[in-house]
Design a protein around this motif. Structure first.
Motif, PDB file in Angstrom:
ATOM      1  N   LEU A 150      35.536  35.943  39.741  1.00  0.00           N
ATOM      2  CA  LEU A 150      34.741  37.164  39.589  1.00  0.00           C
ATOM      3  C   LEU A 150      35.638  38.376  39.396  1.00  0.00           C
ATOM      4  O   LEU A 150      35.337  39.272  38.586  1.00  0.00           O
ATOM      5  N   LYS A 151      36.756  38.424  40.133  1.00  0.00           N
ATOM      6  CA  LYS A 151      37.690  39.547  39.989  1.00  0.00           C
ATOM      7  C   LYS A 151      38.281  39.572  38.573  1.00  0.00           C
ATOM      8  O   LYS A 151      38.460  40.641  37.977  1.00  0.00           O
ATOM      9  N   GLN A 152      38.562  38.395  38.044  1.00  0.00           N
ATOM     10  CA  GLN A 152      39.082  38.329  36.666  1.00  0.00           C
ATOM     11  C   GLN A 152      38.014  38.769  35.663  1.00  0.00           C
ATOM     12  O   GLN A 152      38.316  39.433  34.667  1.00  0.00           O
ATOM     13  N   ALA A 153      36.762  38.402  35.944  1.00  0.00           N
ATOM     14  CA  ALA A 153      35.684  38.737  35.011  1.00  0.00           C
ATOM     15  C   ALA A 153      35.455  40.248  34.944  1.00  0.00           C
ATOM     16  O   ALA A 153      35.046  40.780  33.900  1.00  0.00           O
ATOM     17  N   VAL A 167      27.501  43.974  37.889  1.00  0.00           N
ATOM     18  CA  VAL A 167      26.123  43.944  38.403  1.00  0.00           C
ATOM     19  C   VAL A 167      25.992  42.917  39.522  1.00  0.00           C
ATOM     20  O   VAL A 167      25.308  43.145  40.527  1.00  0.00           O
ATOM     21  N   ALA A 168      26.675  41.785  39.356  1.00  0.00           N
ATOM     22  CA  ALA A 168      26.675  40.779  40.423  1.00  0.00           C
ATOM     23  C   ALA A 168      27.297  41.355  41.695  1.00  0.00           C
ATOM     24  O   ALA A 168      26.820  41.104  42.807  1.00  0.00           O
ATOM     25  N   GLY A 169      28.364  42.142  41.546  1.00  0.00           N
ATOM     26  CA  GLY A 169      28.976  42.782  42.700  1.00  0.00           C
ATOM     27  C   GLY A 169      28.033  43.744  43.396  1.00  0.00           C
ATOM     28  O   GLY A 169      28.012  43.837  44.635  1.00  0.00           O
ATOM     29  N   THR A 170      27.237  44.475  42.618  1.00  0.00           N
ATOM     30  CA  THR A 170      26.252  45.396  43.202  1.00  0.00           C
ATOM     31  C   THR A 170      25.231  44.640  44.046  1.00  0.00           C
ATOM     32  O   THR A 170      24.840  45.087  45.130  1.00  0.00           O
ATOM     33  N   LYS A 171      24.797  43.470  43.565  1.00  0.00           N
ATOM     34  CA  LYS A 171      23.854  42.663  44.342  1.00  0.00           C
ATOM     35  C   LYS A 171      24.514  42.095  45.599  1.00  0.00           C
ATOM     36  O   LYS A 171      23.909  42.035  46.665  1.00  0.00           O
ATOM     37  N   LEU A 172      25.764  41.659  45.455  1.00  0.00           N
ATOM     38  CA  LEU A 172      26.468  41.071  46.593  1.00  0.00           C
ATOM     39  C   LEU A 172      26.793  42.102  47.671  1.00  0.00           C
ATOM     40  O   LEU A 172      27.060  41.727  48.826  1.00  0.00           O
ATOM     41  N   MET A 173      26.788  43.396  47.343  1.00  0.00           N
ATOM     42  CA  MET A 173      27.039  44.430  48.342  1.00  0.00           C
ATOM     43  C   MET A 173      26.000  44.391  49.456  1.00  0.00           C
ATOM     44  O   MET A 173      26.269  44.800  50.585  1.00  0.00           O
ATOM     45  N   VAL A 180      33.158  42.202  48.405  1.00  0.00           N
ATOM     46  CA  VAL A 180      33.144  43.081  47.232  1.00  0.00           C
ATOM     47  C   VAL A 180      34.156  44.210  47.403  1.00  0.00           C
ATOM     48  O   VAL A 180      34.765  44.665  46.424  1.00  0.00           O
ATOM     49  N   LYS A 181      34.352  44.687  48.634  1.00  0.00           N
ATOM     50  CA  LYS A 181      35.283  45.803  48.860  1.00  0.00           C
ATOM     51  C   LYS A 181      36.721  45.428  48.509  1.00  0.00           C
ATOM     52  O   LYS A 181      37.554  46.321  48.302  1.00  0.00           O
ATOM     53  N   ARG A 182      37.017  44.131  48.442  1.00  0.00           N
ATOM     54  CA  ARG A 182      38.369  43.699  48.062  1.00  0.00           C
ATOM     55  C   ARG A 182      38.608  43.792  46.553  1.00  0.00           C
ATOM     56  O   ARG A 182      39.710  43.538  46.086  1.00  0.00           O
ATOM     57  N   TRP A 183      37.570  44.144  45.808  1.00  0.00           N
ATOM     58  CA  TRP A 183      37.697  44.208  44.354  1.00  0.00           C
ATOM     59  C   TRP A 183      37.937  45.636  43.857  1.00  0.00           C
ATOM     60  O   TRP A 183      37.790  45.914  42.656  1.00  0.00           O
ATOM     61  N   VAL A 184      38.268  46.567  44.736  1.00  0.00           N
ATOM     62  CA  VAL A 184      38.318  47.985  44.367  1.00  0.00           C
ATOM     63  C   VAL A 184      39.271  48.241  43.208  1.00  0.00           C
ATOM     64  O   VAL A 184      38.960  49.012  42.281  1.00  0.00           O
TER      65      VAL A 184
END
Length: 891
Positions: A150-153, A167-173, A180-184
């Motif tokens: 996901l981070k690569q995507a 958008v997937a990250g927004t749902k996973l929040m 998700v916070k690790r993807w900043v």
């Protein structure tokens, strides 16, 4: 997933006569489950599978429930074989069905590996869809395994894939915010990407979701991005909204933020320009100079050929006109041109804006223009017009006749409940605010109830007729309309009409014999409530007892029965009927009101408050409500006659561990404090609960008696009492109690079994400061005729003083503060005042302890330099009482 078209019509014919058959007619769950066998065919037919999955999505969109066995064995497992298909349409539908079916966690593992493979494949369409599905069906354990993909995507060069991951990250929040916070870092990179507008928009939205709990981080984000030019107009609009949020929460760098908003007014995108203009218009404490550029931009949009821009601009100006009518006046010429707009929504907003900004001379012309299209617009826009007329009438009271005539004509037209209610509410506000509008307004309302189909409005108008009609110059003219309701209406309205008639008989002696005759005709009514009311009121009027009629007809105070309901339930559960039910104690039983309900009750109120009025504080509770309860306690038998009781005062926050409120009861020489304690800790129980008070700042006051609350269980209110003897019973002197604390023995409780552990610890809990003021020595004194009472009282103890009220910005605020400080009754409803009023007279009446009656007349006005000035006149039966009132107002 959006729903499918409704099935109200199964078929229809077009202009050529061809019959249209609804594609989903006859589709049901059993048929779809049975047809799902085609997924197992050796040779899969993509077209048949696509049709079947469309039907399945249709059923899911309608809310059809599939059992775990049906969704798993009959649909999910057979459908997984379709992963082998190369048909793109089929695969896209398959992804969508899996996401909507939401299979069990045991089944998810079956498709996870295939979806992960698709996510890392070469087909971008499959990759984006696989990301969406995986993030919808996976749990926390599986999410860790696919996190790196996901981070690569997120930083993928293909915008479709990157947006899907964001958008997937927004749902996973909502479910896994820590992941998700690790993807900043990756999200920041996507936010700086200027090659894809949608990616930038989704990245900014996700960044804000991650940082929104940290005000400093949000401030830094806004400060950084506001210095750069975002390529995406949608992202720029988001940034504008976040900027407004930061400005509302912090006053630092406010000028820099405003300059950013102003620069957005010159953006090439109309969407960004409008968003910036709307944001500037909604800023708190915005000045006229800062508002001018936004108004100029909105004025340009008024002449746009696009209806959406015209609608957005006029709606924004409509809202600004409430606070800055003079600034919007520059747009009046453009707004008048929009009255003839083919879009009636735009025309309605234009006319309501003109009503807020127009001059007194333009009222008649605007009313004629409104009448021409009032019947063509929807009810929600009619309500907006009525609200604007109400504000205009309060602004120009001398035009009330024209506006009330217009409202009465509109009231006769067809419309729903909300529309009719808004008109009646407006007329009631005008009756309440403008003395000259009382009689014509009541007559128009009488005509309306002749054909009113809404019981709520009929009973409301009948109540107002009973309250205001008897005090008009010709009260007899309303009797016919009220009695018609008894003849023609249902039981609810008939009962309200009987009460209204009784009020006329109680207040107007000349009409009393005729009212008694009319009430006698109702004693044989088919409804028992109507019979009981007519018999009761008829007997009261025949008794000719003015005190009884005043107490039981004209000055009836509603009594809350929440405590009675609670105590009756407990009395019934105890099943011990050897002692009679104590109604007097039940009325005063404290009942816990949840914060949400408390807010609703605070928002609710009398219909008169729906206008731009300010109430002068709550009326104090009748001391008689507490009298029986206190008299039944031997500890306080020597306190004498209860004079007055205050409203509850909160001594803790509503979210505190222990919530404490206090009611102050005033006696001739004592103050009795009633503390209601509520324990919000389920695992704790309080015993031997008392309140200790520091009386060092209360001159001469002595603590006499304390009655502890034996036990305070979880969420069950209990009461403890403290009586304090005042230093000088004759002096109207308040007391300031700097420190109060709750003392108790704290014991632990097993929440599962309710068992209380025997060992306890002595604890203390600090409470807020408590003050006894003049209002605690005052009892409201309702007067039917304030002027007559003023003239009848001797002027020997008169006191007059002029004040400049710098603390208050509006007359309505000053009226509320004075009424709260004195705790008196507001005569002639003078505590209701328009927010835009420039002058007002407040009339207060009360009885001070020692049975000294006092009248207060406060004339307020707004001076040319916008300061509130007040001339206060006090007339009472003793000079100490007048001086105490003057001191209370001065402080």
């Amino acid at each position: 997933m959006s729903g499918f078209p409704g099935e109200k019509k199964d078929d229809d014919e077009d202009e050529m006569g061809n019959t249209y058959v609804h594609p989903f007619r006859g589709v049901d769950k059993a048929h779809v489950i049975q047809e799902a066998r085609i997924f197992n065919d050796p040779q899969v037919e993509p077209s048949r599978c696509i049709t079947l999955m469309t039907k399945l999505l249709y059923l899911l969109g309608k809310g059809e429930n599939f059992s775990s066995k049906e969704s798993t064995e009959s649909i999910f497992f057979p459908m997984t074989k379709l992963f082998q298909s190369k048909d793109e349409k089929l695969r896209r539908l398959m992804y969508l069905v899996i996401k909507e079916l939401k299979p069990d966690s045991d089944c998810v593992i079956i498709v996870t590996s295939t979806l992960t493979k698709d996510m890392n494949g070469t087909n971008d369409l499959y990759r984006a869809n696989a990301i969406r599905v995986l993030c919808s069906i996976t749990d926390t354990a599986m999410l860790t395994a696919i996190e790196r993909y996901l981070k690569q995507a997120i930083v993928d060069k293909q915008p479709l894939v990157s947006s899907a991951a964001l958008v997937a990250g927004t749902k996973l929040m909502k479910t896994n915010p820590d992941v998700v916070k690790r993807w900043v870092n990756e999200i920041n990179t996507a936010a700086q990407d200027k090659s894809a507008q949608m990616v930038q928009y989704h990245a900014l939205s996700l960044l804000y979701s991650i940082k929104k709990t940290d005000k400093l981080a949000v401030s830094k984000l806004v400060a950084t991005l506001s210095k750069t030019q975002l390529k995406s107009p949608l992202a720029q609009c988001l940034l504008i909204r976040y900027t407004v949020t930061v400005m509302a929460e912090s006053s630092q760098q406010e000028r820099a933020y405003y300059e950013f908003l102003e620069s957005c007014l010159r953006h090439r995108s109309e969407m960004v320009i409008f968003e910036a203009a709307r944001a500037i218009c909604t800023l708190p404490n915005v000045s006229t100079r800062e508002l001018t550029p936004a108004i100029t931009v909105l004025q340009l949009f008024l002449s746009s050929p696009k209806p959406t821009l015209r609608f957005a601009a006029v709606r924004a100006l409509n809202r600004v006109a409430m606070a800055f009518p003079l600034t919007v006046t520059a747009c009046n010429l453009d707004l008048e041109n929009m009255i003839s707009d083919t879009n009636r929504s735009i025309a309605t907003l234009a006319i309501t804006t003109l009503l807020k900004t127009g001059s007194e001379s333009s009222v008649e012309r605007l009313m004629k223009q409104i009448s021409s299209f009032m019947s063509e617009i929807a009810d929600e826009f009619k309500v907006m017009v009525v609200d604007a007329i109400r504000a205009l009438c309060l602004k120009y009271p001398q035009k009330h006749r024209t506006l009330i005539n217009f409202l009465s004509n509109v009231l006769r037209e067809e419309g729903g409940f909300e529309f009719k209610k808004s008109i009646t509410d407006t007329m009631l506000v005008l009756i309440n605010e403008i003395p000259e509008a009382v009689e014509p307004g009541l007559l128009h309302l009488c005509e309306f109830i002749e054909d009113c189909e809404f019981n709520f409005l009929s009973t409301q108008i009948l109540h107002v007729l009973g309250a205001r009609g008897p005090r008009t110059s010709q009260p007899g003219r309303y009797i016919r309309h009220i009695y018609n309701r008894i003849i023609l209406e249902n039981a609810t309205v008939r009962a309200a009409a009987v009460t209204s008639l009784a009020k006329f008989g109680a207040v107007v002696p000349s009409l009393r014999p005729n009212i008694i005759v009319l009430l006698r005709r109702c004693v044989h009514d088919a409804d028992d409530e109507v019979r009981d009311r007519s018999t009761f009121y008829g007997a009261l009027l025949q008794s000719e007892s003015e005190p009884l009629m005043k107490k039981l007809i004209t000055d009836v105070n509603p009594m809350t029965l929440d405590g009675v309901e609670k105590m009756l339930g407990e009395y019934n559960e105890a099943a011990d009927f050897s002692t009679p039910f104590n109604f007097a104690k039940a009325v005063l039983t404290p009942v816990h009101i949840p914060p949400s309900e408390k807010q609703k009750q605070q928002k609710g109120g009398d219909i008169m408050a729906s206008g731009a009025s300010a109430g002068g504080g709550q009326k104090k509770k009748d001391g008689n409500m507490y009298g029986d309860l206190i008299n039944g306690m031997p500890e306080f038998a020597n306190l004498g006659q209860l004079f007055a009781s205050s409203n509850p005062v909160e001594l803790t926050e509503s979210e505190a561990e222990y919530c404490v409120s206090c009611v102050k009861h005033t006696f001739p020489a004592h103050i009795l404090f009633q503390f209601t304690i509520r324990n919000t800790m389920e695992e704790l129980q309080l015993e031997e609960v008392a309140v200790e008070m520091d009386l060092s700042d209360a001159a001469g006051a002595q603590m006499e008696t304390t009655v502890k609350a034996e036990v305070v269980k979880f969420d069950t209110p209990a009461v403890c009492w403290v009586s304090v003897k005042r230093g000088d019973p004759e002096a109207l002197q308040g007391m300031f109690i700097r420190m109060c604390k709750l003392t108790f023995v704290q014991k632990e409780v097993d929440p599962q079994t309710g068992e209380v552990f025997p060992d306890g610890e002595e604890e203390e809990y600090p409470l807020d400061e408590l003050e006894v003021t003049l209002s605690d020595f005052v009892r409201p004194l309702p007067l039917p005729d304030f002027r007559a009472a003023w003239d009848a009282m001797v002027a020997d103890n008169d006191v007059t003083q002029v004040f400049r009220l710098d603390k208050h910005k509006a007359i309505s605020d000053a009226v509320t503060a004075i009424a709260d400080a004195l705790g008196m009754d507001a005569a002639d409803n003078s505590n209701s005042v328009s927010a835009a009023a420039r002058t007002h007279r407040l009339l207060l009446s009360g009885t001070l302890i020692g049975e000294h009656a006092a009248l207060v007349r406060a004339d307020l006005r707004v001076s040319p330099n916008n300061a509130i000035e007040m001339k206060l006149a006090i007339r009472s039966q003793s000079m100490p009482a007048s001086e105490a009132i003057l001191e209370a107002v001065s402080s």
